[in-house]
Enzyme design. Structure first.
Site, short mmCIF file in Angstrom:
data_model
loop_
_atom_site.label_atom_id
_atom_site.label_comp_id
_atom_site.label_asym_id
_atom_site.label_seq_id
_atom_site.Cartn_x
_atom_site.Cartn_y
_atom_site.Cartn_z
CG HIS A 122 -2.13 -0.83 1.09
ND1 HIS A 122 -3.22 -0.73 1.92
CD2 HIS A 122 -2.42 -1.81 0.20
CE1 HIS A 122 -4.15 -1.60 1.54
NE2 HIS A 122 -3.69 -2.28 0.50
CE1 TYR A 156 -5.18 3.78 9.16
CE2 TYR A 156 -5.61 3.94 11.52
CZ TYR A 156 -4.92 3.38 10.46
OH TYR A 156 -3.97 2.41 10.71
N PRO A 162 -3.86 0.14 19.00
CG PRO A 162 -5.57 -1.32 18.43
CD PRO A 162 -4.97 -0.59 19.57
CE LYS A 220 3.71 2.69 13.56
NZ LYS A 220 4.63 2.49 12.46
CE1 TYR A 268 0.00 2.65 8.24
CE2 TYR A 268 -1.26 3.76 9.96
CZ TYR A 268 -1.12 2.74 9.04
OH TYR A 268 -2.11 1.79 8.93
P1 FAS Z 1 2.23 -11.94 21.84
O1 FAS Z 1 1.19 -11.58 22.86
O2 FAS Z 1 1.84 -12.05 20.41
O3 FAS Z 1 2.91 -13.35 22.24
C1 FAS Z 1 3.23 -13.62 23.57
C2 FAS Z 1 3.16 -15.13 23.76
O4 FAS Z 1 3.60 -15.44 25.09
C3 FAS Z 1 1.72 -15.65 23.62
O5 FAS Z 1 1.67 -16.69 22.69
C4 FAS Z 1 1.39 -16.14 25.03
O6 FAS Z 1 0.57 -17.30 25.04
C5 FAS Z 1 2.78 -16.46 25.58
N1 FAS Z 1 2.82 -16.46 27.05
C6 FAS Z 1 2.19 -15.61 27.89
N2 FAS Z 1 2.42 -15.99 29.18
C7 FAS Z 1 3.23 -17.10 29.12
C8 FAS Z 1 3.80 -17.96 30.11
N3 FAS Z 1 3.57 -17.76 31.41
N4 FAS Z 1 4.56 -19.01 29.69
C9 FAS Z 1 4.79 -19.21 28.37
N5 FAS Z 1 4.27 -18.45 27.38
C10 FAS Z 1 3.49 -17.39 27.77
N6 FAS Z 1 -1.17 -4.73 16.91
C11 FAS Z 1 -1.35 -4.05 15.75
O7 FAS Z 1 -0.38 -3.48 15.25
N7 FAS Z 1 -2.58 -3.99 15.15
C12 FAS Z 1 -3.67 -4.63 15.68
O8 FAS Z 1 -4.77 -4.55 15.13
C13 FAS Z 1 -3.53 -5.36 16.87
N8 FAS Z 1 -4.59 -6.03 17.40
C14 FAS Z 1 -4.41 -6.71 18.58
C15 FAS Z 1 -5.48 -7.42 19.17
C16 FAS Z 1 -5.31 -8.10 20.39
C17 FAS Z 1 -6.48 -8.84 21.01
C18 FAS Z 1 -4.06 -8.06 21.05
C19 FAS Z 1 -3.86 -8.72 22.40
C20 FAS Z 1 -2.99 -7.38 20.46
C21 FAS Z 1 -3.16 -6.71 19.22
N9 FAS Z 1 -2.10 -6.04 18.61
C22 FAS Z 1 -2.24 -5.37 17.45
C23 FAS Z 1 -0.80 -6.07 19.18
C24 FAS Z 1 -0.16 -7.39 18.83
O9 FAS Z 1 -0.07 -7.51 17.43
C25 FAS Z 1 1.18 -7.44 19.51
O10 FAS Z 1 1.91 -6.24 19.31
C26 FAS Z 1 2.03 -8.60 19.07
O11 FAS Z 1 1.27 -9.78 19.22
C27 FAS Z 1 3.29 -8.60 19.92
O12 FAS Z 1 3.92 -9.83 19.76
P2 FAS Z 1 4.61 -10.53 21.03
O13 FAS Z 1 5.42 -9.53 21.76
O14 FAS Z 1 5.24 -11.77 20.49
O15 FAS Z 1 3.41 -10.89 22.02
C1 PHB Z 2 -5.64 -4.31 10.98
O1 PHB Z 2 -5.72 -4.52 9.75
O2 PHB Z 2 -5.93 -5.18 11.83
C2 PHB Z 2 -5.17 -2.96 11.47
C3 PHB Z 2 -4.67 -2.05 10.56
C4 PHB Z 2 -4.24 -0.81 11.02
C5 PHB Z 2 -4.33 -0.51 12.36
C6 PHB Z 2 -4.83 -1.44 13.28
C7 PHB Z 2 -5.25 -2.68 12.83
O3 PHB Z 2 -3.93 0.71 12.80
#
Ligand code: FAS
Ligand code: PHB
Length: 396
Positions: free
Chosen positions: A72, A201, A294, A298, A384
């Site tokens: 994009h 957005y 989100p 980032k 961004y």
């Molecule tokens: P993660 O949370 O992905 O991974 C951590 C891992 O550690 C998990 O698998 C967990 O099960 C494991 N863990 C936890 N406790 C443990 C323990 N005691 N023992 C062993 N393992 C354990 N970011 C965006 O940019 N855009 C979005 O739209 C967006 N939507 C999101 C929606 C949700 C519901 C959440 C929670 C986050 C969202 N994020 C979004 C942010 C997300 O993308 C995170 O930045 C990304 O998953 C970060 O990756 P990790 O640091 O690997 O953490």
């Molecule tokens: C998504 O596609 O899930 C998305 C994209 C941009 C954002 C947040 C989430 O800022």
């Protein structure tokens, strides 16, 4: 067991770190609380920064991304009766990619299993010990019910926003910042072609809305809702009606095409930073150290940037017995963490209504400025699309 780096968490941060370390001959063990299927099934981020794409390619993880990812040029920013495209490539020479976190995770799982990586899924009762020595260890009960101990040269907490590693750093040695926003996102995945070429957005008096996507046939959309919203209070019809109202207000000739919703959930919005991101032989990377709302896309990219910085630091520490980059990891990582924390807060504050008419006017004025000023648009674009991952941070 004995390894060089023990990693807690098999999300993107933990899996990418293991992959980058393996490329330098560093042995790792990953301990994950959930099943592989559960981790793969989580619907999360959708946007990869230019730097993240380049790093994944350089690490041999870019083939499916290049085949299926959507490049994009920028995003659309809109408010009633106005929609403006910000072309990041015209402004700063780099864009972003639509490639879901789920896909990144699939690529990482494929790469690590092809490499025969030890990953202990469904591990429980994790204990993190001796991080202030040069032989830190993890003890856990594996899915087979056996209690196991992994002794390492370093332990990395990649255990996300609810993991245990951040708490291992004593209160006397850490500082935390925390903000909970007075709204949440209701997010849906729908089997319908996006009604837009690039992300929209939208500021709207009823609340923020966003039109994202996962592929030419799958749309990802979000609505600002109140904290504590029960997803069951939102019928699919009500969701589509609200999205159409907020995204389509005054956009003559544009309509939102609805379709079957395959996933719907409510995501709370918060900012969190914990410093330092290192204590003795314990290092933190990704959501274990910081959470961003989100709105700035980032979260995943910041986790990738942490790992790009941490991997060479750990190689130097455990292979070359050179702790200089490990000693500066936390300060180096936090510069980008605070930049992304600010940008995510700024985008969130600019686009989400508070019910206060004065805030409305400030937000609309900011949006009009960003959409009409090259300086304003360039500032948004730089953040961004992502500031370059510092060249010294990775050899990959
Ligand atoms: P993660 O949370 O992905 O991974 C951590 C891992 O550690 C998990 O698998 C967990 O099960 C494991 N863990 C936890 N406790 C443990 C323990 N005691 N023992 C062993 N393992 C354990 N970011 C965006 O940019 N855009 C979005 O739209 C967006 N939507 C999101 C929606 C949700 C519901 C959440 C929670 C986050 C969202 N994020 C979004 C942010 C997300 O993308 C995170 O930045 C990304 O998953 C970060 O990756 P990790 O640091 O690997 O953490
Ligand atoms: C998504 O596609 O899930 C998305 C994209 C941009 C954002 C947040 C989430 O800022």
């Amino acid at each position: 067991m004995r390894t060089q780096v023990a990693i807690i968490g098999a999300g993107p941060a933990g899996m990418l770190l293991s992959h980058l370390l393996a490329a330098e001959g560093i042995d790792t063990v990953i301990v994950e609380a959930r099943s592989e299927e559960y981790v793969l099934g989580r619907i999360r981020a959708g946007i990869l920064e230019h730097g993240s794409v380049e790093l994944l390619r350089a690490a041999g993880l870019g083939s499916r991304l290049d085949a299926e990812g959507l490049p994009h040029r920028g995003i659309h920013l809109q408010f009633p009766r106005e929609r403006h495209h910000l072309d990041f490539i015209d402004l700063i020479g780099r864009g972003v990619w639509v490639y879901g976190q789920t896909e990144v995770q699939k690529d990482l799982v494929a790469a690590r299993s092809a490499a025969g990586q030890s990953i202990y899924y469904e591990a429980r009762d994790l204990e993190i010990s001796d991080v202030e020595t040069d032989r830190p260890s993890l003890t856990f009960v594996g899915s087979d019910g056996r209690r196991q101990t992994v002794v390492a040269d370093a332990v990395v907490g990649c255990d996300g926003s609810f993991g245990p590693s951040r708490a291992v750093i004593p209160d006397s040695a850490k500082q935390t910042w925390h903000r909970t926003y007075p709204f949440s996102w209701l997010g849906v995945l729908a089997d319908v072609a996006p009604s837009t070429d690039e992300l929209i957005y939208a500021w709207h008096p009823d609340g923020f809305a966003m039109h994202s996507m996962r592929s030419p046939s799958v749309s990802r959309l979000y609505l600002q809702v109140d904290n504590g919203t029960d997803i069951d209070d939102w019928s699919h019809q009500r969701i589509w009606d609200a999205l159409a109202a907020r995204l389509g207000d005054g956009q003559d000739g544009w309509t939102l095409t609805p379709g079957p919703i395959t996933e719907a959930s409510v995501l709370p919005m918060r900012s969190y930073v914990q410093t330092p991101m290192r204590h003795g032989r314990l290092f933190l990377a990704g959501d274990s150290a910081h959470i961003v709302p989100p709105t700035g896309a980032k979260g995943l990219n910041l986790a990738i940037a942490d790992v790009a910085l941490l991997a060479p630091a750990l190689v130097s520490l455990v292979r070359d017995d050179d702790s200089r980059s490990a000693d500066t990891y936390s300060d180096d990582a936090l510069r980008r963490v605070w930049r992304c924390t600010h940008f995510s807060w700024w985008m969130t504050s600019m686009l989400h209504t508070s019910g206060d008419p004065f805030d409305d006017q400030l937000q609309l004025s900011q949006l009009r400025w960003v959409c009409s000023s090259e300086a304003g648009a360039t500032g948004l674009a730089e953040n961004y699309a992502g500031l370059p991952i510092p060249s010294g941070s990775t050899r990959f």
